[in-house]
Design an enzyme around this catalytic site. Structure first.
Site, PDB file in Angstrom:
ATOM      1  N   LYS A  26       0.842  -1.192   0.000  1.00  9.69           N
ATOM      2  CA  LYS A  26       0.000   0.000   0.000  1.00  9.69           C
ATOM      3  C   LYS A  26       0.881   1.246   0.000  1.00  9.69           C
ATOM      4  O   LYS A  26       1.856   1.317   0.756  1.00  9.69           O
ATOM      5  CB  LYS A  26      -0.916  -0.011   1.228  1.00  9.69           C
ATOM      6  CG  LYS A  26      -1.943   1.124   1.259  1.00  9.69           C
ATOM      7  CD  LYS A  26      -2.879   0.987   2.463  1.00  9.69           C
ATOM      8  CE  LYS A  26      -3.908   2.104   2.509  1.00  9.69           C
ATOM      9  NZ  LYS A  26      -4.841   1.974   3.646  1.00  9.69           N
ATOM     10  N   SER A  46      -9.846   2.555   2.788  1.00  3.54           N
ATOM     11  CA  SER A  46      -8.919   3.189   1.879  1.00  3.54           C
ATOM     12  C   SER A  46      -8.029   2.206   1.126  1.00  3.54           C
ATOM     13  O   SER A  46      -7.431   2.558   0.108  1.00  3.54           O
ATOM     14  CB  SER A  46      -8.026   4.157   2.670  1.00  3.54           C
ATOM     15  OG  SER A  46      -7.204   3.461   3.595  1.00  3.54           O
ATOM     16  N   SER A  90     -10.409   0.320   7.134  1.00  5.29           N
ATOM     17  CA  SER A  90      -9.805   0.374   5.799  1.00  5.29           C
ATOM     18  C   SER A  90      -9.104  -0.898   5.346  1.00  5.29           C
ATOM     19  O   SER A  90      -8.628  -0.957   4.223  1.00  5.29           O
ATOM     20  CB  SER A  90      -8.823   1.550   5.713  1.00  5.29           C
ATOM     21  OG  SER A  90      -9.515   2.773   5.672  1.00  5.29           O
TER      22      SER A  90
END
Length: 495
Positions: A80, A161, A185
């Site tokens: 990420k 997210s 998330s």
């Protein structure tokens, strides 16, 4: 030969160690999938195929010498783009950090490289991890690999997210990926895309080198195909870090070795407050099915009360923006990242122009909310009150865990929705986190396991919440659900 991209973490690790295939073959197979899907899914901000192959070569060389390969030996993963990676652009999906190449490695990513993993690239996300649909990234929306089965072609949200992470794992672009979870998330995108993800106890994984959103809530965790893969990856990611003052100084348990779907003697709590008005009937039915599965695994089911649940979302959306307002003050155009310097501008003008150009609308919204609730005259009315509510929510969980070992709840109130469907209504978007936020406020381990499909052919997840430090209990309950749900669906390839 087996399609290597259909294999998960455990299968790749064991296959490489056993000589069934090489780590380089695995890396090249996933690199090809990343390249083929990028234009359609936009899951990666930066692909790093050379880094994946280089790590794979090192693993193959170690195997040739008879050396240990590590917990993640030969497994290429997605990172990420919130984790600092030395020499590789790290942006938090924001224009304000575009072009930033750290001179250091985050603790979590370094632990994964030390465990033998390689990096396929930096995954897209909601800007500064603020969002539930991956529509706030400066680098464009991530598209879910799933489609509704009604013939419609609407692009769906992969959740947020960690939407790049969830889309990439679901679409077989990587066997696993890192995520971060501030209010859901990891869990919400995992539920939206039919994969598994766990947020460990706050402090279990170091936050050092992760771009901060809300420091008292942010926690890294793995996203993978199944529970075992999450257990393996979490073992590699977790551990004490003296560079992070919130890091837990505790040994890392052997979660993979401790996996057991036998829940005899365990009690599972069902919070009555989570049965909310207007809950999707299919979600409610799946929750009931989950209860039956855990009973079948030997658990006793008890009803519990978490009376302050209804205040969790409002408290979260005061605390998280307040911390974001403070954390994002560092992006000023002076030290790194974007600098917007209009002609004749003074320092204040530069600050204003840089932040106006560098931050997206959702980030600005949260900074404004956070600055407001921290301002003189409002601090006690909002921020202090929200922290008191947070304490009450933690106490609710503590009382509940006197009666049960884990808690079962839905992960999300709905299945995935179309991109654009909620982006004009922030409050509707924030409600996506209604089931995931309470565990975040209390710092508890929680995971989402894919458990079924809705009538449109989209995945639905069930959430297991555990006591602090009891990731093993959460993983075991997740495994019990996984074995009984038999979820094997994957998106039909259209990209």
């Amino acid at each position: 030969m087996t399609d290597l991209t259909e294999l998960g973490v455990a299968q790749i690790r064991d296959g490489v160690a056993g000589g069934e295939f090489t780590a380089v073959e695995v890396a090249e197979a996933f690199n090809a999938n990343v390249a083929a899907a990028q234009e359609a899914l936009n899951a990666f901000i930066v692909a790093t195929p050379e880094a994946a192959v280089e790590a794979a070569r090192a693993t193959d060389a170690r195997r040739a010498k008879g050396e240990a390969l590590g917990k993640m030996g030969g497994v290429p993963i997605g990172m990420k783009d919130l984790f600092a990676t030395r020499g590789v652009q790290t942006t938090a999906a924001s224009h304000i950090l575009e072009g930033f190449r750290p001179e250091y490695e985050s603790t979590v990513s370094q632990k994964l490289w030390d465990a033998g993993a390689g990096m396929l690239g930096k995954l897209n996300l909601d800007q500064f991890a603020m969002g539930s649909s991956n529509e706030t990234s400066y680098f464009g929306n991530v598209i879910s690999p799933w489609r509704r089965n009604d013939g419609g072609n609407a692009a769906l949200a992969p959740g947020g997210s960690s939407g790049g992470s969830s889309a990439a794992v679901s679409a077989r672009l990587c066997p696993a990926a890192t995520g971060t979870d501030t209010g859901g998330s990891i869990r919400q995108p995992a539920a939206f895309t039919g994969i598994t993800g766990i947020k460990p106890t706050y402090g279990r994984c170091s936050r050092w080198g992760i771009v901060a959103f809300a420091s008292s809530l942010d926690q890294a965790g793995p996203m993978a195909r199944d529970t075992r893969d999450c257990a393996i990856m979490l073992e590699a990611m977790a551990g004490f870090d003296p560079k992070d003052s919130t890091s837990l100084d505790m040994p890392v348990p052997q979660w993979e070795a401790g996996l057991s779907a036998d829940l005899k003697g365990k009690k599972v709590g069902i919070p009555r407050e989570y049965r909310m008005d207007g809950m999707d009937a299919e979600i409610a039915a799946l929750w009931d099915q989950g209860v039956a599965w855990l009973k079948d695994a030997g658990a006793e089911v008890v009803e519990i009360s978490l009376p302050h649940t209804k205040y969790a979302l409002p408290a979260y959306y005061i605390i998280a923006p307040a911390e974001a307002s403070s954390n994002l003050a560092r992006y000023d155009g002076v030290r790194y990242g974007l600098r917007d310097l209009p002609d004749g501008a003074n320092l204040q003008d530069m600050y204003a122009a840089t932040r106006a150009a560098g931050f997206g609308a959702e980030v600005k919204r949260r900074i404004l909310i956070g600055t407001y609730v921290l301002s003189a005259g409002f601090y006690d009315a909002y921020y202090t009150q929200a922290q008191k509510v947070r304490t009450l929510i933690s106490q609710d969980f503590a009382r509940a865990f006197e009666e049960c070992d884990v808690i079962l709840a839905p992960t999300t109130p709905t299945a995935s929705f179309a991109l654009g469907e909620k982006s004009d209504d922030p409050l509707s978007m924030y409600l996506n986190d209604v089931f995931s936020v309470p565990a975040s406020l209390a710092g508890l381990p929680a995971m989402s396991v894919p458990a079924g499909m809705n009538r449109e052919g989209l995945p639905l997840g069930l959430q297991v919440i555990g006591k602090a430090f009891d990731e093993q209990g959460v993983l075991n309950a997740g495994l019990a659900i996984e074995q009984r749900a038999g979820f094997t669906a994957k998106p039909a390839k259209w990209w």
